[in-house]
Design an enzyme around this catalytic site. Structure first.
Site, PDB file in Angstrom:
ATOM      1  N   HIS A  73      10.344  20.036  17.723  1.00 65.04           N
ATOM      2  CA  HIS A  73       8.977  20.331  18.167  1.00 65.04           C
ATOM      3  C   HIS A  73       8.889  21.754  18.687  1.00 65.04           C
ATOM      4  CE1 HIS A  73       9.829  19.774  22.562  1.00 65.04           C
ATOM      5  NE2 HIS A  73      10.652  18.813  22.161  1.00 65.04           N
ATOM      6  N   ASP A 100       6.564  22.967  20.951  1.00 58.48           N
ATOM      7  CA  ASP A 100       6.040  23.168  22.297  1.00 58.48           C
ATOM      8  C   ASP A 100       7.141  23.061  23.343  1.00 58.48           C
ATOM      9  OD1 ASP A 100       6.120  20.371  21.618  1.00 58.48           O
ATOM     10  OD2 ASP A 100       5.012  19.933  23.442  1.00 58.48           O
ATOM     11  N   ASP A 131      14.555  23.362  25.115  1.00 56.07           N
ATOM     12  CA  ASP A 131      13.930  22.096  24.737  1.00 56.07           C
ATOM     13  C   ASP A 131      12.499  22.411  24.310  1.00 56.07           C
ATOM     14  OD1 ASP A 131      12.935  19.521  24.511  1.00 56.07           O
ATOM     15  OD2 ASP A 131      12.821  19.187  26.670  1.00 56.07           O
ATOM     16  N   GLU A 191       4.802  17.464  21.780  1.00 53.44           N
ATOM     17  CA  GLU A 191       5.807  16.439  22.030  1.00 53.44           C
ATOM     18  C   GLU A 191       5.997  16.209  23.519  1.00 53.44           C
ATOM     19  OE1 GLU A 191       9.859  14.821  22.856  1.00 53.44           O
ATOM     20  OE2 GLU A 191       8.968  16.728  23.497  1.00 53.44           O
ATOM     21  N   GLU A 192       5.904  17.273  24.301  1.00 48.55           N
ATOM     22  CA  GLU A 192       6.207  17.176  25.723  1.00 48.55           C
ATOM     23  C   GLU A 192       5.113  16.472  26.529  1.00 48.55           C
ATOM     24  OE1 GLU A 192       8.961  17.681  26.832  1.00 48.55           O
ATOM     25  OE2 GLU A 192      10.010  19.298  25.820  1.00 48.55           O
ATOM     26  N   ASP A 207      16.734  17.456  18.854  1.00 44.62           N
ATOM     27  CA  ASP A 207      16.127  17.461  20.186  1.00 44.62           C
ATOM     28  C   ASP A 207      17.026  16.768  21.197  1.00 44.62           C
ATOM     29  OD1 ASP A 207      14.287  17.980  22.146  1.00 44.62           O
ATOM     30  OD2 ASP A 207      12.891  16.398  21.567  1.00 44.62           O
ATOM     31  N   HIS A 224      12.980  21.135  31.810  1.00 44.66           N
ATOM     32  CA  HIS A 224      11.693  20.949  32.477  1.00 44.66           C
ATOM     33  C   HIS A 224      11.677  21.546  33.880  1.00 44.66           C
ATOM     34  CE1 HIS A 224      10.510  17.253  29.762  1.00 44.66           C
ATOM     35  NE2 HIS A 224      10.962  18.283  29.078  1.00 44.66           N
TER      36      HIS A 224
END
Length: 496
Positions: free
Chosen positions: A77, A79, A116, A146-147, A170, A459
């Site tokens: 992904h 994003d 990520d 995705e996030e 991922d 994150h």
């Protein structure tokens, strides 16, 4: 070892990682990175599709000798989660990430790195740009959002694909082969606000909880880290029970899928109570430091004067319901797997709380590798919301990825790892949302695995990726693509 960024970007994977790090790509803001991927494909005369959700699908023909090998879908992904340290002057809507090397790790500066899942994009671009890596026909799909919602993967049209093998990039642990993941759903509980006014003689203060580590709400949920929203609920329950204290605003966290690191409340009270309230805040600071001395030793609770003229506060009923929501909404590990030792089966994370003129929103991420348990947890959230007379909405529902013990691509990756490194790869499941589950639902018979390098503190602004691991994982990845011709030929002969 690479000593500086100029040396590092001589490697094709890090060249493309540096390139995409110049482009803002927070969830919901992917048009620029999506357009970049389209231009990349067009410049190389590759077939490319950009759909309405900004997903990009790029196809590349098999290299010589691989035309009879099965087509492979490569997936990641585009994003990233956008978090930054407090006081950092960075605009995720327009500013490039500031990359830096510390030892053998790559960081951004005071922000999330986006490894990520920028590593997947970089791997895909390096592979598509190469003319000397043997491979079957490739269908590269890079998804959006995705996030947050998995909206991109959910919107992908399966008709674009011929492949029945999916390699997702991922995962976040080198030397481990991911073969199963949890499903998830987002629950938003909204408490309507009734406002009152208090006398003008009240003073206004901000009570803050800071210094928590946070982390991914799936990967890090079993680490016992503090949730700032839940801790704030405990503190506010105490203050409003012991003092004539009124709440004007509650806020905490940034994303439902990130364990919240900070939370605060604006409170009003009589100036005569300042000394006692300050003492109580100091007591909570010590209490939380004791409780979280191992997982979150940096936690701090503080109180600071605010010059806010408004005397408007939450009504007593609204404040009680808000505090009850903070205390009663489930959070943390809800169940462990009985089949895979150490694997979290089910969890929930109260990741985001915000206040506006009409309502207070409490946003949770529910995860489970068992569909029926996920459904039970959603029903539990609905009941709590109903008891507190809150509205509740359910969205961003995505499926689990069930373990397939007969997976051929799992066997291929196990064999190639043994060949390349002389040891067994560790086969794992993960308590996080991986898009493989979505694609497996869309494409009947799809066989999937997920790989990736060592990425730490995703994150959070401390996110970093191991440079040697990224290179090692890349070499394992392309070696396995090379082995597909022989492996699937042997498999077909064995079946016949």
């Amino acid at each position: 070892m690479y000593n500086n960024l100029e040396e590092l970007i001589s490697h094709p994977v890090f060249y493309y990682f540096a390139e995409i790090s110049k482009i803002p790509r927070g969830s919901g803001n992917e048009k620029s990175i999506s357009d970049y991927l389209v231009r990349f494909a067009q410049d190389r005369d590759l077939d490319v599709v950009q759909d309405k959700s900004m997903n990009v699908i790029i196809k590349k023909a098999a290299t010589e000798g691989y035309s009879h090998s099965p087509t492979v879908i490569i997936q990641g992904h585009m994003d990233m989660v956008c978090e930054k340290n407090q006081g950092t002057n960075h605009d995720f809507e327009k500013d490039p990430l500031q990359l830096r090397i510390i030892g053998d790790m790559l960081y951004a500066t005071d922000t999330t790195l986006g490894a990520d899942n920028g590593i997947a994009v970089a791997y895909a671009l390096a592979l598509l740009d190469s003319n000397d890596i043997p491979h079957p026909a490739l269908e590269v799909v890079i998804t959006t959002e995705e996030e947050t919602t998995m909206k991109g993967a959910l919107a992908v049209d399966a008709a674009h694909f011929n492949g029945k093998i999916l390699i997702n990039i991922d995962s976040e642990e080198d030397g481990k082969l991911l073969v199963s993941s949890a499903g998830g759903v987002r629950v938003v509980q909204k408490l309507p606000i009734k406002w009152d006014n208090v006398s003008q003689d009240k003073v206004t203060y901000c009570v803050s909880i800071k210094g928590l580590k946070g982390g991914h709400s799936g990967i890090s949920i079993d680490k016992g880290r503090g949730n700032s929203n839940k801790l704030l609920g405990r503190l506010l329950h105490d203050l409003t029970s012991e003092f004539s204290c009124f709440i004007q605003q509650i806020s905490g966290g940034l994303k439902s899928n990130a364990i919240p690191r900070e939370a605060e409340a604006i409170i009003l009270f009589q100036s005569d109570d300042l000394g006692k309230i300050t003492e109580r805040i100091e007591l909570w600071d010590q209490t939380f430091k004791t409780e979280l001395q191992i997982s979150d030793p940096g936690i701090s609770v503080s109180i600071e004067k605010r010059e806010i003229a408004s005397s408007k506060v939450l009504s007593k009923v609204t404040a009680n319901k808000a505090i009850s929501s903070l205390l009663l909404i489930p959070d943390g590990v809800q169940g462990m797997s009985m089949g895979i030792e150490g694997l979290v089966e089910s969890s929930t994370n109260l990741g985001f709380v915000s206040t506006n003129e009409s309502e207070i929103a409490f946003v949770s991420e529910i995860r489970s590798s068992v569909k029926s348990v996920k459904s039970y947890m959603v029903n539990q959230a609905k009941l709590i919301a109903n008891l507190l007379e809150c509205e509740v909405t359910i969205d961003s529902d995505y499926p689990e990825w069930p373990y397939n013990p007969k997976s051929k691509v799992m066997k291929l990756f196990e064999e190639t790892y043994q060949e390349k490194y002389g040891k067994n790869i560790e086969v794992i499941a993960v308590h996080a949302g991986i898009e493989c589950g979505v694609f497996i639902e869309k494409i009947p018979g799809l066989d999937a695995v997920s790989i990736g390098p060592d990425i730490f503190h995703v994150h959070t602004p401390e996110e970093h990726v191991s440079i040697p691991s990224t290179i090692n994982n890349w070499e394992y990845f392309i070696y396995t693509l090379k082995r597909m011709k022989d492996f699937y030929g042997e498999q077909q002969l064995n079946e016949e």
